[in-house]
Every structure is written in C-alpha cells, then in structure tokens.
Write a protein that holds these residues in place. Structure first.
Motif, short mmCIF file in Angstrom:
data_model
loop_
_atom_site.label_atom_id
_atom_site.label_comp_id
_atom_site.label_asym_id
_atom_site.label_seq_id
_atom_site.Cartn_x
_atom_site.Cartn_y
_atom_site.Cartn_z
N UNK A 151 0.80 -1.22 0.00
CA UNK A 151 0.00 0.00 0.00
C UNK A 151 0.83 1.28 0.00
N UNK A 152 2.14 1.15 0.18
CA UNK A 152 2.99 2.33 0.28
C UNK A 152 2.97 3.16 -1.00
N UNK A 153 2.86 2.51 -2.14
CA UNK A 153 2.87 3.26 -3.40
C UNK A 153 1.58 4.04 -3.60
N UNK A 154 0.52 3.65 -2.92
CA UNK A 154 -0.75 4.39 -3.01
C UNK A 154 -0.68 5.69 -2.21
N UNK A 155 -0.02 5.64 -1.07
CA UNK A 155 0.06 6.82 -0.20
C UNK A 155 1.38 7.54 -0.34
N UNK A 156 1.65 8.37 0.64
CA UNK A 156 2.91 9.10 0.73
C UNK A 156 3.64 8.59 1.95
N UNK A 157 4.95 8.41 1.84
CA UNK A 157 5.77 7.94 2.95
C UNK A 157 6.69 9.07 3.39
N UNK A 158 6.70 9.33 4.69
CA UNK A 158 7.59 10.34 5.25
C UNK A 158 8.51 9.66 6.26
N UNK A 159 9.81 9.82 6.06
CA UNK A 159 10.78 9.39 7.06
C UNK A 159 10.95 10.52 8.04
N UNK A 160 11.08 10.17 9.32
CA UNK A 160 11.19 11.21 10.34
C UNK A 160 12.13 10.76 11.45
N UNK A 161 12.70 11.74 12.12
CA UNK A 161 13.60 11.46 13.24
C UNK A 161 13.00 11.97 14.55
N UNK A 162 11.73 12.35 14.50
CA UNK A 162 11.00 12.86 15.67
C UNK A 162 9.72 12.04 15.84
N UNK A 163 9.02 12.26 16.94
CA UNK A 163 7.76 11.56 17.18
C UNK A 163 6.70 11.93 16.14
N UNK A 164 6.60 13.17 15.79
CA UNK A 164 5.50 13.74 15.02
C UNK A 164 5.68 13.58 13.51
N UNK A 165 4.57 13.52 12.77
CA UNK A 165 4.67 13.55 11.32
C UNK A 165 4.92 14.97 10.78
N UNK A 166 4.87 15.96 11.66
CA UNK A 166 5.01 17.35 11.23
C UNK A 166 6.48 17.77 11.14
N UNK A 167 7.21 17.01 10.33
CA UNK A 167 8.55 17.43 9.92
C UNK A 167 8.34 18.57 8.94
#
Length: 178
Positions: free
Chosen positions: A74-90
C-alpha cells in the motif's frame, strides 16, 4: 487523511502485533474510498536524543526501520515520510499537509502514548482537526501504555476526538468495523 504512524518491524512486538491486520484492513478501505494516506517511518540516528537520554540505539537501519511486510503493497498508493521525531510534522510533513489542504487527520499506528499521540496533538496545535483511532492503535510497551496514551489524548485534544473505527464517517471508508 489517514496517518499510519510507524508500523515498522522494530515496533511490532507481542504487545502491538495484533494491530497490524486491523491497520491493513483500515488502509484497504481508506484506499478503496479514495482517501489520502500518509505513512510515517521513524528512523533513529547516532547521538539522537533517544540514544543520549535513553541509551536506545535501535531503529537505525533495516530491517527494523522498514514498514511491516503486510503494509508494503500500500505504500505506493500513499505518501511515505521518514522522520527522526515523534511527530509527522517534519518540514516535509507540514508542507505536504498544507499543500494538499488536509484539515481532518485520522491517526492510527504504534505507539499510542508517544508517536500517535504526538501527531494528534501537533495537528490540534496547528488548528487542524485530529482524530485518534483508538482501536487501530497500540503500544509496543503494552496495554497499560496504550490506555495511558488514550487518557492523555482525551485531555489534550478532547474526548470526542478519540474514536473507534466504527465512528469513522462512512464516506471515508467503505467497510464498517465492529
């Protein structure tokens, strides 16, 4: 938008493994309904706060950092964000939310008391509408940590913003949950 938080090999343990099939079903329904999906992937790094303060050196490389095999299709359907913090708000995550005009964010994943909660609180503080899906979230630290995360979420973002899959508006998902 559905935010699938850190459902990665290194966070799936006995206490959180049950949530994988639930999230897969939710993602399938979300995709069929045409909804947007954001997958986050936490990556630790040398001398990170987690390493310095907790002495925690895990989640720095594959296979731990990889999204679980059940969600990879399903990853190709959505968007993937790599992060180094708890939050998705990089920087990338915040820009994506703004560009796509997402206002209601539905959070699920691992770990309720930290990563899922932090995303929901950050959405709230950005004047967005966060929804924390309680029965599509879990903690690798066990049920007590999950329950603590839900308690704190109800205090931080309002009890009405912590929902179950059955409370997701039917326009967002095709399947219904019990």
């Amino acid at each position: 938008m559905l935010v699938v938080t850190d459902v990665q090999n290194g966070f799936v343990r006995e206490q959180s493994a049950h949530i994988v099939s639930i999230i897969v079903a939710l993602v399938q329904d979300w995709q069929r309904s045409g909804g947007d999906i954001l997958f986050t992937r936490y990556i630790n790094y040398p001398d990170s706060p987690f390493e310095r303060f907790f002495g925690w050196r895990r989640m720095q490389s594959p296979p731990e950092t990889e999204v679980v095999p059940e969600l990879k299709p399903f990853l190709s359907y959505g968007t993937v964000i790599d992060k180094t913090i708890y939050s998705p708000f990089t920087d990338k995550g915040a820009k994506l939310v703004e560009e796509r005009g997402w206002t209601d964010l539905y959070f699920c994943g691992i770990a309720t008391e930290s990563r899922v909660l932090k995303g929901a609180v950050d959405a709230f503080e950005r004047n967005l509408t966060p929804w924390l899906i309680a029965d599509a979230s879990a903690s690798h630290a066990g049920e007590e940590a999950h329950a603590a995360g839900l308690l704190v979420a109800r205090r931080f973002i309002d009890p009405g913003q912590v929902i179950t899959r059955a409370q997701i508006p039917p326009t967002l998902t095709i399947g219904r949950y019990k």
